[in-house]
Design a protein around this motif. Structure first.
Motif, short mmCIF file in Angstrom:
data_model
loop_
_atom_site.label_atom_id
_atom_site.label_comp_id
_atom_site.label_asym_id
_atom_site.label_seq_id
_atom_site.Cartn_x
_atom_site.Cartn_y
_atom_site.Cartn_z
N ALA A 112 2.42 0.38 3.24
CA ALA A 112 1.61 0.36 2.28
C ALA A 112 2.46 0.78 0.66
O ALA A 112 2.08 0.66 -0.14
CB ALA A 112 0.46 1.20 2.41
N VAL A 113 3.13 1.91 0.87
CA VAL A 113 3.66 2.62 0.10
C VAL A 113 4.68 2.40 -0.38
O VAL A 113 5.28 2.20 -1.26
CB VAL A 113 4.51 4.60 0.55
N MET A 160 -3.11 -9.08 -2.29
CA MET A 160 -3.38 -7.73 -1.25
C MET A 160 -4.35 -8.09 -0.53
O MET A 160 -4.58 -6.74 0.59
CB MET A 160 -3.94 -7.59 -2.29
N VAL A 208 5.19 -1.35 -0.68
CA VAL A 208 4.27 -2.48 -1.30
C VAL A 208 4.32 -1.83 -2.78
O VAL A 208 4.54 -2.29 -4.37
CB VAL A 208 3.05 -2.73 -0.54
N ILE A 209 3.76 -0.48 -2.89
CA ILE A 209 2.82 -0.40 -4.47
C ILE A 209 4.39 0.27 -5.12
O ILE A 209 4.13 0.33 -6.28
CB ILE A 209 2.20 1.23 -3.93
N ILE A 210 5.15 0.63 -4.89
CA ILE A 210 6.69 1.49 -5.40
C ILE A 210 7.19 0.51 -5.96
O ILE A 210 8.38 0.36 -6.51
CB ILE A 210 7.63 2.44 -4.25
N SER A 211 7.40 -0.48 -4.72
CA SER A 211 8.67 -2.35 -4.45
C SER A 211 7.37 -2.78 -5.92
O SER A 211 8.48 -3.31 -6.83
CB SER A 211 8.59 -3.22 -3.99
N ILE A 212 6.08 -2.91 -6.42
CA ILE A 212 5.78 -3.50 -7.90
C ILE A 212 6.14 -3.21 -8.57
O ILE A 212 6.57 -3.45 -9.70
CB ILE A 212 4.07 -3.52 -6.59
N LEU A 213 6.04 -1.20 -8.35
CA LEU A 213 6.29 -1.01 -9.70
C LEU A 213 7.38 -1.14 -10.52
O LEU A 213 7.59 -1.00 -11.36
CB LEU A 213 5.86 0.55 -9.41
N SER A 220 7.23 -6.40 -1.46
CA SER A 220 6.18 -6.76 -1.25
C SER A 220 5.11 -7.70 0.37
O SER A 220 4.29 -7.26 1.22
CB SER A 220 4.58 -6.86 -1.98
N LYS A 232 7.71 -5.21 -10.36
CA LYS A 232 7.61 -5.77 -11.73
C LYS A 232 6.58 -7.65 -10.48
O LYS A 232 6.59 -8.19 -11.76
CB LYS A 232 7.98 -5.36 -13.22
#
Length: 313
Positions: free
Chosen positions: A273-274, A292, A276-281, A109, A284
């Protein structure tokens, strides 16, 4: 009754959607797999990993151009042109290696937030190296790009100074390569499309990276073979990761060909942005509201920069 024929416009749209989906998948996939290998799996050899990528790019570029004829093959016309391609390859190597090194220390992210500042470095290098000057409004839009990363850095729970410097280096090198490419290969006789450029750059990159990995990552082959004996998955990870690295370049070229430079820019901002979201999910990693907000400001700055450039054309 036979099936109704599909209108060409629908076929064209489906092809574009498929290409964009492939570009997103390969781009985000190689980023996440690099992070997993270098950080979570513990394969701490970013130069060797980059060399694997470049080896796959060399082989698959040749197959795509010489055998499958995805694009016509363009010849290198002179020794000077080869030297220019070698210079680009050196900068390209630097950007990929430092990018991979940064993934060892930074979450994806934050890596993407820093990577979004590429337009800032491109504008700086273009200003320093060419006589081309943008309108003042274009430079003003770069303020939120940089400010956003400063804010994101302050709010990043996993901030690592060395990783941050490597990520800045990778971003700057990517921008330098694009500016250099415009300068070095600007004449009609020397212009190469991105697929042919990769065909010549990748083998030079392997030659440059081989001594670097042997000196700086000694016994990497022995360690990799020992790892493979314990867990054969490492071989498949490396092969799949290297093939993905090529498909990032191939799908990027095809998306550019079937859309426009502006569409690609918009898609690129959304892709970050996609990712970032996938990596955080997946990983963790902790994220803060400040981080953010900083990333959102950077992306907004990049969008404004694109709009300002479009208006000045």
């Amino acid at each position: 009754m036979g099936a109704l024929p599909v209108p060409p416009q629908v076929t064209g749209r489906l092809l574009t959607v498929g290409l964009v989906a492939s570009w997103y998948s390969s781009n985000i996939g190689v980023l996440l797999l690099n992070k997993y290998l270098l950080s979570n799996y513990g394969f701490r050899y970013p130069i060797f990993l980059t060399m694997c990528h470049m080896t796959a790019c060399s082989l698959l570029s040749y197959v795509a151009i010489a055998w499958l004829r995805v694009v016509p093959m363009q010849a290198v016309r002179s020794r000077i042109q080869l030297l220019k391609i070698s210079a680009l390859s050196l900068v390209f190597c630097g950007s990929v290696v430092t990018g991979n090194v940064s993934l060892r220390y930074l979450p994806v992210s934050f890596n993407q937030a820093v990577g979004a500042t590429t337009p800032f470095f491109t504008a700086v290098f273009a200003y320093l190296m060419t006589v081309k000057r943008e309108a003042w409004l274009t430079y003003v839009t770069l303020i939120p790009v940089v400010t956003g990363v400063v804010i994101a850095s302050g709010g990043e729970p996993s901030f690592h100074l060395f990783g941050f410097l490597m990520c800045i280096g990778a971003t700057a090198a990517r921008a330098l390569k694009s500016v250099l490419q415009g300068i070095l290969l600007s004449s009609e006789g020397e212009k190469l499309n991105s697929m042919n450029l990769l065909l010549y750059m990748a083998p030079i990159a392997v030659i440059l990276l081989l001594p670097a990995t042997l000196i700086m990552e000694e016994n990497v082959v022995g360690v990799t073979l020992a790892l493979a004996r314990q867990d054969i998955r490492i071989v498949w990870y490396l092969l799949f990761n290297s093939a993905l690295a090529y498909f990032v370049n191939l799908t990027n070229f095809l998306v550019t060909k079937h859309t426009s430079a502006l569409t690609l820019q918009v898609l690129g901002n959304a892709k970050g942005a996609v990712a970032v979201i996938i990596s955080i999910l997946i990983f963790k990693n902790p994220v803060s509201v400040t981080g953010m907000l900083g990333y959102a400001m950077t992306v907004l700055g990049v969008i404004l920069y694109g709009e300002a450039k479009k208006r000045n054309k």
